[in-house]
Write a protein that holds these residues in place. Structure first.
Motif, PDB file in Angstrom:
ATOM      1  N   THR A 182     -26.342 -35.693 -11.712  1.00  0.00           N
ATOM      2  CA  THR A 182     -25.601 -34.438 -11.839  1.00  0.00           C
ATOM      3  C   THR A 182     -24.957 -34.130 -10.505  1.00  0.00           C
ATOM      4  OG1 THR A 182     -27.121 -33.576 -13.521  1.00  0.00           O
ATOM      5  CG2 THR A 182     -25.714 -31.980 -12.386  1.00  0.00           C
ATOM      6  N   LYS A 183     -23.631 -33.938 -10.500  1.00  0.00           N
ATOM      7  CA  LYS A 183     -22.890 -33.669  -9.269  1.00  0.00           C
ATOM      8  C   LYS A 183     -22.037 -32.419  -9.444  1.00  0.00           C
ATOM      9  CE  LYS A 183     -24.165 -37.299  -6.840  1.00  0.00           C
ATOM     10  NZ  LYS A 183     -24.830 -37.209  -5.520  1.00  0.00           N
ATOM     11  N   LYS A 184     -21.781 -31.761  -8.308  1.00  0.00           N
ATOM     12  CA  LYS A 184     -20.948 -30.561  -8.314  1.00  0.00           C
ATOM     13  C   LYS A 184     -19.692 -30.821  -7.496  1.00  0.00           C
ATOM     14  CE  LYS A 184     -21.016 -25.616  -7.221  1.00  0.00           C
ATOM     15  NZ  LYS A 184     -21.806 -24.506  -6.614  1.00  0.00           N
ATOM     16  N   LEU A 185     -18.537 -30.504  -8.072  1.00  0.00           N
ATOM     17  CA  LEU A 185     -17.264 -30.677  -7.383  1.00  0.00           C
ATOM     18  C   LEU A 185     -16.377 -29.482  -7.688  1.00  0.00           C
ATOM     19  CD1 LEU A 185     -15.455 -32.584  -5.669  1.00  0.00           C
ATOM     20  CD2 LEU A 185     -14.618 -33.536  -7.824  1.00  0.00           C
ATOM     21  N   LYS A 192     -17.619 -27.030 -10.243  1.00  0.00           N
ATOM     22  CA  LYS A 192     -17.858 -27.539 -11.593  1.00  0.00           C
ATOM     23  C   LYS A 192     -18.913 -28.634 -11.562  1.00  0.00           C
ATOM     24  CE  LYS A 192     -15.515 -29.533 -15.610  1.00  0.00           C
ATOM     25  NZ  LYS A 192     -14.216 -29.968 -16.198  1.00  0.00           N
ATOM     26  N   TYR A 193     -19.824 -28.594 -12.541  1.00  0.00           N
ATOM     27  CA  TYR A 193     -20.893 -29.583 -12.590  1.00  0.00           C
ATOM     28  C   TYR A 193     -20.511 -30.745 -13.523  1.00  0.00           C
ATOM     29  CZ  TYR A 193     -24.056 -26.470 -10.089  1.00  0.00           C
ATOM     30  OH  TYR A 193     -24.647 -25.681  -9.129  1.00  0.00           O
ATOM     31  N   TYR A 194     -20.847 -31.949 -13.073  1.00  0.00           N
ATOM     32  CA  TYR A 194     -20.608 -33.160 -13.848  1.00  0.00           C
ATOM     33  C   TYR A 194     -21.953 -33.860 -14.052  1.00  0.00           C
ATOM     34  CZ  TYR A 194     -15.733 -32.461 -12.444  1.00  0.00           C
ATOM     35  OH  TYR A 194     -14.484 -31.943 -12.229  1.00  0.00           O
ATOM     36  N   SER A 195     -22.213 -34.292 -15.282  1.00  0.00           N
ATOM     37  CA  SER A 195     -23.483 -34.944 -15.587  1.00  0.00           C
ATOM     38  C   SER A 195     -23.235 -36.253 -16.325  1.00  0.00           C
ATOM     39  CB  SER A 195     -24.352 -34.023 -16.448  1.00  0.00           C
ATOM     40  OG  SER A 195     -25.512 -34.701 -16.901  1.00  0.00           O
ATOM     41  N   THR A 196     -24.125 -37.214 -16.081  1.00  0.00           N
ATOM     42  CA  THR A 196     -24.006 -38.510 -16.763  1.00  0.00           C
ATOM     43  C   THR A 196     -24.645 -38.482 -18.149  1.00  0.00           C
ATOM     44  OG1 THR A 196     -26.000 -39.253 -15.589  1.00  0.00           O
ATOM     45  CG2 THR A 196     -23.877 -39.873 -14.638  1.00  0.00           C
ATOM     46  N   ILE A 197     -25.151 -37.326 -18.562  1.00  0.00           N
ATOM     47  CA  ILE A 197     -25.671 -37.184 -19.911  1.00  0.00           C
ATOM     48  C   ILE A 197     -24.490 -36.965 -20.861  1.00  0.00           C
ATOM     49  CG2 ILE A 197     -27.076 -35.774 -21.471  1.00  0.00           C
ATOM     50  CD1 ILE A 197     -28.713 -37.426 -19.554  1.00  0.00           C
ATOM     51  N   CYS A 198     -24.385 -37.814 -21.868  1.00  0.00           N
ATOM     52  CA  CYS A 198     -23.264 -37.718 -22.813  1.00  0.00           C
ATOM     53  C   CYS A 198     -23.730 -37.154 -24.148  1.00  0.00           C
ATOM     54  CB  CYS A 198     -22.619 -39.087 -23.020  1.00  0.00           C
ATOM     55  SG  CYS A 198     -23.735 -40.341 -23.703  1.00  0.00           S
ATOM     56  N   VAL A 222     -11.348 -43.506  -7.546  1.00  0.00           N
ATOM     57  CA  VAL A 222     -12.732 -43.072  -7.367  1.00  0.00           C
ATOM     58  C   VAL A 222     -13.172 -43.534  -5.987  1.00  0.00           C
ATOM     59  CG1 VAL A 222     -15.108 -43.257  -8.170  1.00  0.00           C
ATOM     60  CG2 VAL A 222     -13.242 -43.175  -9.830  1.00  0.00           C
ATOM     61  N   GLU A 223     -13.466 -42.585  -5.116  1.00  0.00           N
ATOM     62  CA  GLU A 223     -13.777 -42.935  -3.731  1.00  0.00           C
ATOM     63  C   GLU A 223     -15.093 -43.685  -3.605  1.00  0.00           C
ATOM     64  OE1 GLU A 223     -14.082 -40.822   0.687  1.00  0.00           O
ATOM     65  OE2 GLU A 223     -14.080 -39.597  -1.109  1.00  0.00           O
ATOM     66  N   ASP A 224     -16.147 -43.176  -4.250  1.00  0.00           N
ATOM     67  CA  ASP A 224     -17.460 -43.810  -4.146  1.00  0.00           C
ATOM     68  C   ASP A 224     -18.191 -43.661  -5.470  1.00  0.00           C
ATOM     69  OD1 ASP A 224     -20.048 -44.672  -3.528  1.00  0.00           O
ATOM     70  OD2 ASP A 224     -19.902 -43.984  -1.462  1.00  0.00           O
ATOM     71  N   TYR A 225     -18.228 -44.732  -6.237  1.00  0.00           N
ATOM     72  CA  TYR A 225     -18.879 -44.714  -7.549  1.00  0.00           C
ATOM     73  C   TYR A 225     -20.357 -44.362  -7.441  1.00  0.00           C
ATOM     74  CZ  TYR A 225     -21.608 -46.990 -11.230  1.00  0.00           C
ATOM     75  OH  TYR A 225     -22.548 -47.273 -12.188  1.00  0.00           O
ATOM     76  N   GLU A 226     -21.024 -44.841  -6.394  1.00  0.00           N
ATOM     77  CA  GLU A 226     -22.458 -44.599  -6.249  1.00  0.00           C
ATOM     78  C   GLU A 226     -22.750 -43.111  -6.051  1.00  0.00           C
ATOM     79  OE1 GLU A 226     -24.657 -46.839  -6.683  1.00  0.00           O
ATOM     80  OE2 GLU A 226     -23.586 -48.738  -6.487  1.00  0.00           O
ATOM     81  N   LEU A 227     -21.883 -42.396  -5.327  1.00  0.00           N
ATOM     82  CA  LEU A 227     -22.094 -40.976  -5.053  1.00  0.00           C
ATOM     83  C   LEU A 227     -21.530 -40.074  -6.147  1.00  0.00           C
ATOM     84  CD1 LEU A 227     -21.303 -40.815  -1.217  1.00  0.00           C
ATOM     85  CD2 LEU A 227     -23.543 -40.867  -2.318  1.00  0.00           C
ATOM     86  N   PHE A 228     -20.452 -40.515  -6.780  1.00  0.00           N
ATOM     87  CA  PHE A 228     -19.794 -39.692  -7.802  1.00  0.00           C
ATOM     88  C   PHE A 228     -19.340 -40.598  -8.945  1.00  0.00           C
ATOM     89  CE2 PHE A 228     -16.439 -37.022  -9.619  1.00  0.00           C
ATOM     90  CZ  PHE A 228     -17.063 -35.776  -9.630  1.00  0.00           C
TER      91      PHE A 228
END
Length: 236
Positions: free
Chosen positions: A98-101, A104-110, A58-64
């Motif tokens: 919520t991040k896009k890579l 594809k979207y990734y969200s911290t909502i589980c 994981v390159e940067d936990y704060e950003l992704f």
């Protein structure tokens, strides 16, 4: 073409180029076992987040704040790294990202425990799990005596913001007074040794010379004092 329009186009392409680099960087890092991670010797800061015995970069936990695991068929499985306290999760006060890579979207909502690296989902948020704390392996730096370049080693333990009682529990080997693990922001640079070593050499050369001069001055002063005392006794 309008000058402002040209600037917008340049910024747009720069953003696209940046995300292409980020995506390529995430994809090129292989999934390693914890033992393989501990054998890494890269002097630059490294962070791997682990699930059981497998760890992903994981390159940067704060950003992704997501851990992406790729199997041998390039099939992706992602987990949410971000965690918060149980009380804040119940109150809905946890941080949502919520991040896009790569489209594809990734969200911290589980929605279920398996979405979280901590394997505990409460009220839509991943929370701390004493039975299964988020494990991270990071580069830890140790100052080296008489050298500007610190020694480094990999250490696995609790991740950033995980509750801790002692520094040995944390991947960074740093447990704050507030009872949570934190990362040392120190990052060594190539100039560390270049500045320290010349100063060290100068000090090594200067100190013996300074001691020699002081000794000579003391001898001369003692000699003059004895000579003056002798002359005084002789004249009296």
């Amino acid at each position: 073409m309008n000058k402002n329009y040209k600037q917008i186009i340049i910024i747009y392409y720069c953003i696209i180029f940046y995300f292409q680099i980020v995506c390529a960087y995430y994809k090129k890092k292989p999934v390693l076992t914890k033992d393989e991670v501990l054998k890494l010797t890269d002097a630059k800061p490294i962070k791997y987040y682990c699930k059981n015995n497998l760890c992903t970069y994981v390159e940067d936990y704060e950003l992704f704040p997501f851990a992406i695991f790729l199997d041998e068929n390039n099939k992706e499985t992602s987990y949410i790294i971000e965690t918060c306290t149980y009380d804040n999760a119940i109150l809905g006060n946890c941080h949502n990202v919520t991040k896009k890579l790569e489209g594809k979207y990734y969200s911290t909502i589980c929605t279920e425990n398996s979405d979280c690296l901590s394997e505990r989902c409460v009220n839509g948020y991943c929370v701390f799990n004493d039975l299964n704390p988020v494990v991270c392996c990071v580069t830890v730096y140790t100052p080296k005596f008489l050298s500007g370049e610190p020694e480094s080693h990999m250490h696995c333990g609790k991740a950033l913001h995980e509750p801790c009682h002692s520094s040995s529990e944390c991947s960074s080997e740093l447990c704050g007074t507030d009872g949570f693990c934190f990362f040392d922001p120190f990052v060594p640079s190539d100039s560390d040794g270049a500045i320290t070593m010349p100063l060290l050499i100068i000090a090594i050369l200067f100190i013996p010379i300074a001691i020699f001069i002081i000794i000579c001055c003391c001898i001369i002063r003692c000699y003059r004092y004895k000579r003056i005392k002798t002359n005084t006794l002789y004249n009296s």
